[in-house]
Design a protein around this motif. Structure first.
Motif, PDB file in Angstrom:
ATOM      1  N   GLU A  60     -46.927  -5.592  29.883  1.00  0.00           N
ATOM      2  CA  GLU A  60     -47.966  -6.192  29.026  1.00  0.00           C
ATOM      3  C   GLU A  60     -47.578  -5.899  27.421  1.00  0.00           C
ATOM      4  O   GLU A  60     -48.305  -6.647  26.637  1.00  0.00           O
ATOM      5  N   ASP A  63     -44.088  -9.222  26.113  1.00  0.00           N
ATOM      6  CA  ASP A  63     -44.583 -10.523  25.830  1.00  0.00           C
ATOM      7  C   ASP A  63     -43.543 -11.433  26.401  1.00  0.00           C
ATOM      8  O   ASP A  63     -43.631 -12.673  25.990  1.00  0.00           O
ATOM      9  N   ARG A 231     -56.542  -4.719  34.897  1.00  0.00           N
ATOM     10  CA  ARG A 231     -56.183  -6.117  34.884  1.00  0.00           C
ATOM     11  C   ARG A 231     -56.427  -6.446  36.304  1.00  0.00           C
ATOM     12  O   ARG A 231     -56.172  -5.664  37.303  1.00  0.00           O
ATOM     13  N   ASN A 311     -50.036 -20.775  34.338  1.00  0.00           N
ATOM     14  CA  ASN A 311     -51.390 -20.203  34.372  1.00  0.00           C
ATOM     15  C   ASN A 311     -51.552 -19.247  35.409  1.00  0.00           C
ATOM     16  O   ASN A 311     -52.336 -18.276  35.375  1.00  0.00           O
ATOM     17  N   TRP A 312     -50.666 -19.481  36.512  1.00  0.00           N
ATOM     18  CA  TRP A 312     -50.447 -18.308  37.361  1.00  0.00           C
ATOM     19  C   TRP A 312     -49.248 -18.142  37.753  1.00  0.00           C
ATOM     20  O   TRP A 312     -48.252 -18.974  37.931  1.00  0.00           O
ATOM     21  N   THR A 334     -50.784 -13.197  39.263  1.00  0.00           N
ATOM     22  CA  THR A 334     -51.466 -12.848  38.016  1.00  0.00           C
ATOM     23  C   THR A 334     -51.814 -14.080  37.232  1.00  0.00           C
ATOM     24  O   THR A 334     -50.883 -15.024  37.458  1.00  0.00           O
ATOM     25  N   ASN A 335     -52.943 -14.137  36.644  1.00  0.00           N
ATOM     26  CA  ASN A 335     -53.091 -15.241  35.982  1.00  0.00           C
ATOM     27  C   ASN A 335     -52.851 -14.844  34.227  1.00  0.00           C
ATOM     28  O   ASN A 335     -53.587 -15.692  33.325  1.00  0.00           O
ATOM     29  N   ASP A 336     -51.798 -14.154  34.140  1.00  0.00           N
ATOM     30  CA  ASP A 336     -51.625 -13.715  32.985  1.00  0.00           C
ATOM     31  C   ASP A 336     -50.467 -15.159  32.168  1.00  0.00           C
ATOM     32  O   ASP A 336     -49.410 -15.057  32.683  1.00  0.00           O
ATOM     33  N   THR A 338     -48.923 -15.404  29.434  1.00  0.00           N
ATOM     34  CA  THR A 338     -47.645 -14.859  29.058  1.00  0.00           C
ATOM     35  C   THR A 338     -46.764 -14.650  29.938  1.00  0.00           C
ATOM     36  O   THR A 338     -45.450 -15.127  29.941  1.00  0.00           O
ATOM     37  N   VAL A 339     -46.876 -14.031  31.298  1.00  0.00           N
ATOM     38  CA  VAL A 339     -46.128 -13.934  32.686  1.00  0.00           C
ATOM     39  C   VAL A 339     -45.667 -15.129  32.960  1.00  0.00           C
ATOM     40  O   VAL A 339     -44.544 -15.674  33.256  1.00  0.00           O
TER      41      VAL A 339
END
Length: 364
Positions: A60, A63, A231, A311-312, A334-336, A338-339
């Motif tokens: 996290e 980035d 998270r 998005n996922w 994860t819905n992060d 950036t990932v």
């Protein structure tokens, strides 16, 4: 005795009596510096021009992907730092620590074992490490056969050098491992080494003893897990009687978006990209990590998927292959964004559907 001193002594005694190992838990995901992180993802490169034992790292705070200065099996890398409580436990058992190692392609457990014995197909096509104490724990999901090696400080198997592999580590509180145990029950994880205290969650102990699996419908389970820092991660698990592809039969229906799936490119009966369903599932055939040479799915043993735009993102256990429709397995999503954007940017080529244009035309 002065009041301040008295309080200090009481606090120390509390830590010793209740926690045994001190007030601070060591069982957490850790980066290359040994610092605690809530989660991380590693992408080991294949043994081609730019690869071998190198790996990309993301958490996290980064980035983006970063090329680690360590090698995947280094005593100072993220994997070694994360596995340290387990490796220390091999030398000296400590109270209040438990672990389970599962892998459908387990390592040899003795020098006398002539060949590797893979798990029966009734068990999950899944690989991972669970470690925990009474405060925190980690669930490290990965794609590497024979990892980690059996009760050895040299945890990285040489057989893992050739292909690209992926790892996802998340730190959870102790209480979350009841749900993780239930997810692993549906995955029917093949535990090849474990030591779970009798006072820990029964759901986890049952899986570690290979004695738990679903007995009735539904043959899948979805659960949102919350990391130590709050998270949210969405866990998918399917039992073998689910009878369908993990991606086109389960994940895509829950996320309600198209899905790009990166799985092993040397399967006997691969499932083609699927545009016959409302949200399409495409096979990723080639990726490029940072500015390195692109490589194909035939040297990439990782399993992951991403939605358009990122998005996922899911780190998964399974390949898109016909026989694996009748295998257990799962994914952690994860819905992060950036990932997701980092994974989406890796793709350089995917397999189109055979009749994709016809299907899209009919929809119009």
């Amino acid at each position: 005795m002065e009041m301040a001193t008295y309080r200090t002594v009481v606090a120390l005694l509390f830590c010793v009596v209740v926690l045994f190992q001190g007030c601070e838990s060591d069982v957490k995901c850790r980066n290359d510096s040994g610092a605690e992180v809530d989660w991380y993802i590693l992408y080991k490169l294949p043994n081609v021009k730019d690869g071998g034992l190198s790996y990309l790292y993301m958490d996290e705070s980064t980035d983006e992907w970063r090329l680690s200065t360590e090698k995947i099996g280094s005593r100072f890398g993220a994997l070694a730092n994360t596995l340290k409580p387990l490796l220390d436990f091999y030398n000296r058992k400590t109270e209040g620590f438990g672990y389970m190692l599962y892998n459908d392609q387990p390592p040899k457990q003795s020098r006398n074992q002539r060949r590797h014995r893979n798990a029966p197909s009734s068990f999950g096509h899944s690989k991972g490490v669970v470690m925990l104490d009474r405060q925190t724990g980690v669930w490290l999901s990965h794609s590497t056969p024979r990892f980690p090696t059996y009760r050895s400080k040299v945890f990285w198997p040489e057989s893992g050098n050739s292909n690209a592999q992926i790892f996802m580590c998340v730190t959870y509180s102790y209480n979350e491992f009841r749900e993780i145990g239930l997810q692993l029950k549906y995955i029917h994880a093949y535990s090849y080494d474990s030591d779970i205290p009798t006072t820990f969650h029964d759901e986890l102990r049952c899986v570690a003893q290979r004695s738990c699996y679903p007995k009735k419908k539904p043959w899948f389970r979805e659960k949102t897990l919350t990391s130590l820092n709050g998270r949210q991660f969405h866990s998918f698990a399917k039992y073998r009687r689910f009878g369908d592809d993990l991606y086109s039969g389960l994940i895509v229906n829950s996320l309600n978006q198209d899905l790009y799936v990166k799985s092993w490119g040397k399967m006997r009966r691969p499932l083609p990209s699927n545009c016959s369903i409302p949200h399409h599932v495409y096979n990723v055939e080639e990726v490029q990590l940072l500015n390195m040479q692109p490589f194909s799915d035939t040297v990439d043993h990782s399993k992951w998927c991403v939605t358009p735009g990122g998005n996922w993102t899911c780190i998964a256990d399974m390949n898109r292959e016909k026989s694996q429709m009748d295998r257990c397995g799962g994914a952690i999503c994860t819905n992060d964004v950036t990932v997701g954007e980092a994974f989406y940017a890796l793709m350089t080529n995917h397999e189109p559907c055979e009749h994709e244009h016809t299907v899209q035309h009919r929809e119009l």
